[in-house]
Write an enzyme that holds these catalytic residues in place. Structure first.
Site, short mmCIF file in Angstrom:
data_model
loop_
_atom_site.label_atom_id
_atom_site.label_comp_id
_atom_site.label_asym_id
_atom_site.label_seq_id
_atom_site.Cartn_x
_atom_site.Cartn_y
_atom_site.Cartn_z
N ASP A 1 86.43 -55.65 23.08
CA ASP A 1 86.22 -54.22 23.27
C ASP A 1 87.29 -53.68 24.22
O ASP A 1 87.48 -54.23 25.32
CB ASP A 1 84.82 -53.97 23.85
CG ASP A 1 84.43 -52.51 23.80
OD1 ASP A 1 84.14 -52.02 22.71
OD2 ASP A 1 84.41 -51.87 24.86
N ASP B 1 87.05 -48.71 18.97
CA ASP B 1 87.79 -49.47 19.99
C ASP B 1 87.32 -50.92 20.01
O ASP B 1 87.44 -51.61 21.02
CB ASP B 1 87.63 -48.84 21.37
CG ASP B 1 86.18 -48.73 21.82
OD1 ASP B 1 85.28 -49.09 21.03
OD2 ASP B 1 85.94 -48.30 22.96
#
Length: 343
Positions: free
Chosen positions: A217, A260
């Site tokens: 992430d 993301d």
């Protein structure tokens, strides 16, 4: 009669939703994977379906390339074309309905039981006059679908066909590439990641071997977007993807699975420590200095590790473990930063 003239589609609310879907598809451009996911979700939402699937015909298999609802956890599933209603739809190019999978000889009964469906309707997806897959509605009840549902499904399949032509108007191979790879980074997308993870788990089990999964992430994409704009944010995503790919081994799969969010499959490792070593290599590569149009962007990622067989052998179990480990890493970093600031 055109699909738009279908009497079951004269409900203004339905037509408004379809126009909205067309608008969102236009914004996605040639990102065919995202378009397929959007249309599948909307097809379920606009009908009586409990789930929806977009399957592409690949060799002798039908592959779940987009899923929604009841079928959501089955993304990347491969089923034999022969003996399935989807395979028959590809062969004939006709819309097909199954009122009860327990008594319909055209369906793969065991596969239907595994999914938990009892009735379905499938419509062909055509690209350059060739049926390349199907859009399918499913439900756990017998005879769940109306003529209106069939009409909606037809129209949604036409939206997909138009998007396919726009994304890859003359290349069959390009169609597969667009459907399975992220438009921004050119990495495998979520659907292809799940497909490869299912296959990697199967191969590791056959060889009585191990497998690592990384959940990655980006830590500060929102800050980059807010401070420098979305062009900088897109550049940060692309650069992160390139750096992750550079850190990976040739046998690994690096995929972009969300805005993301990235994920990595690590086949052929012997111990959890091997996965952590690859994790550290990835982090070190990503966090090197990066300048975009004169601005220094801080690229950082949080990574969670899952290791098969210790953390499980099911796809959802491994992904959940990697997700929990990633968030634990993120919380620890924030606590450390807070403590450092306090001192």
């Amino acid at each position: 009669m055109s699909t738009l003239d279908h009497p079951s589609l004269q409900d203004p609310a339905t037509l408004i939703e379809i126009v909205r879907a067309q608008s969102e598809i236009a914004k996605l451009g040639t990102d065919l994977g995202s378009i397929m996911a959007l249309v599948t979700e909307r097809a379920q939402h606009l009908t009586c379906a409990t789930g929806a699937v977009l399957e592409l015909a690949e060799g002798e298999d039908m592959v779940y390339r987009a899923t929604s609802g009841l079928t959501d956890s089955l993304l990347g599933l491969r089923l034999a074309r022969k003996g399935s209603l989807s395979g028959l739809c590809v062969q004939t190019g006709d819309i097909l309905r199954c009122e009860d999978s327990e008594i319909d000889p055209r369906v793969d009964r065991e596969a239907c039981r595994r999914v938990g469906l009892r009735s379905m309707v499938v419509t062909p997806l055509k690209h350059l006059d060739t049926t390349v897959g199907v859009l399918k509605l499913v439900a756990p009840e017998v005879d769940a679908f109306t003529e209106r549902d069939v009409g909606v499904l037809e129209l949604m399949s036409e939206l997909i066909a138009a998007a396919m032509f726009h994304a890859a108007n003359a290349e069959r191979d390009q169609l597969y590439l667009r459907a399975t790879h992220d438009a921004l980074t050119a990495l495998p997308n979520r659907a292809l990641f799940y497909d490869r993870l299912r296959q990697s788990i199967h191969l590791a089990q056959r060889a009585q071997g191990a497998l690592g999964v990384l959940n990655v992430d980006m830590d500060n994409l929102k800050t980059i977007n807010d401070r420098y704009g979305h062009r900088a944010g897109d550049a940060a995503i692309r650069e992160t993807a390139q750096r992750m790919s550079r850190s990976a081994r040739r046998s690994d799969t690096v995929a972009r699975v969300g805005g993301d969010e990235f994920a990595v499959i690590l086949p052929g490792i012997d111990a959890r420590g091997d996965a952590h070593t690859q994790c550290e290599r990835l982090i070190e590569e990503v966090q090197q200095p990066y300048a975009f149009e004169g601005q220094s962007l801080d690229l950082r990622v949080s990574v969670g590790v899952a290791f098969m067989p210790e953390d499980g052998t099911e796809i959802t179990t491994l992904l959940d473990q990697a997700d929990r480990a990633m968030y634990a890493t993120k919380r620890l970093r924030k606590q450390t930063q807070t403590a450092t600031t306090a001192h």
